[in-house]
Design an enzyme around this catalytic site. Sequence first.
Site: not given
Ligand code: 6PG
Length: 472
Positions: A128, A184, A187-188, A191
Amino acid sequence: MNMYDIGMVGLAVMGRSLALNLADHGFRVAGYNRSRAVTDEMTAHWPHENFAPFYQLEELIDALQKPRRILLMVKAGEAVDAVLRQLVPLLEPGDIVMDGGNSFFEDTRRREAALREKGLLYFGVGVSGGEAGARRGPSLMPGGDRAAYEAYVRPLLEAIAAKAADGSPCCAYMGPDGAGHYVKMVHNGIEYADMQLISEAYLLLKHVGGLDNQEMARYFAEWNRGELKSYLMEITADILREPDDLTPGELLDRIEDSAAQKGTGRWTSIEALRQGADVSLITAAGAARVMSNRLEQRAHAATLFPAPPMKQAQDTAAFAETVHRGLYAAKLTAYAQGFALLRTASEAYGWGLDLGAIAAIFRAGCIIQAVFLDDITAAFRRNPDLESLVLDPHFLSEVTARIPDLRAAAGAGLQSGVPVPALSAATVWLDQFRGAPMGANLIQAQRDCFGAHTYHRTDRDGVFHHEWGAQQ
Ligand code: 6PG
């Protein structure tokens, strides 16, 4: 000829950035990309004394020290299987393959098992931090064989990982097989929820607070100096100020109101449903992106449905503070839901996830890095078996003090027709969590009435069925 420490397969933005990060730390990196042009672009624009391009996978494999370490940075999905089909016949037992993409954890489990059959070691590594993180220090979530991790993977990954304020690397062993990619994924999910909450705060400040972009930028920047300090708050303040390069005013006002996704947040929701865990803020955030995509339908429906009158805040500064405090409570709820899912999954898959270690590696490098991750780390260190973050004494008092603000912020949105699905979900979840009656007694009665599904009583033990209507 066996002179390279690691092979990087996939040299697009993320692969290139990680390769250069490894090279900066003294590792000799051999790089390969399926399309030659990408490799050539890298060597032309980002030459590095510790990086060498290869144009045949066989040659790259021959040039690696044994056991070989290969990091795949290719698009998640079928592309990973395609590379593995090419790569695996070239490898020998004991060689190590790491997948640094956003792969679905079930795919990682399947690949790990298939490679283990051949004596190969497979790691799913959550990465990430986007391009800048990959280049200067990402947060890393490796999962796979523990002994191989300690001997061959840890030195590489810890060297390139972001460093937290206390100097510790934002990289830790997560667990076997798919554990790294699972973490991960969650985490997303967090996010998605965090981004949605920030965008709801923005909508409230804009429409109920009546603030312009510069005024909102000042609030976000101010909030970013306190308890909400985080990477996402920081970029939000910057985004609000960013001038448009094509027309007068700020770029934000020219960006279509429709959010894309690659689906990692959706996986988190699906997985939570499977585990019987509630990640309502993550689900609300994913659904909000889906609704936002219906641009035509929304434009048409706007001509059919009247909007409620906007109840503008009388005292803007006081309203902004309500949003600020409500945002804290909601964000914490999103993190609590995500960590609770990790806890459930850890038991279901037998991974032994260390939630404190996970919080610690989220403190820097990753997209959801935030100062309150120090408090989250401390909470899990105080009590590794903490059932929910909101039960930690520190968060219990911080969140309960802000629940009235959360309720008021979500309420302001609902009253004025400003969609606040994640703030609402946080309010609802906290009410459910604190033990408010949920009406489930009526649901049980309905189930028993139409299907004899039985129920428990509050006043005596046992399982009951009632002949509904028989006494009338
Ligand atoms: C990270 C982000 C990265 C990516 C996302 C965006 O942790 O660096 O999460 O992995 O920017 O996957 O996800 P979306 O395109 O689904 O918003």
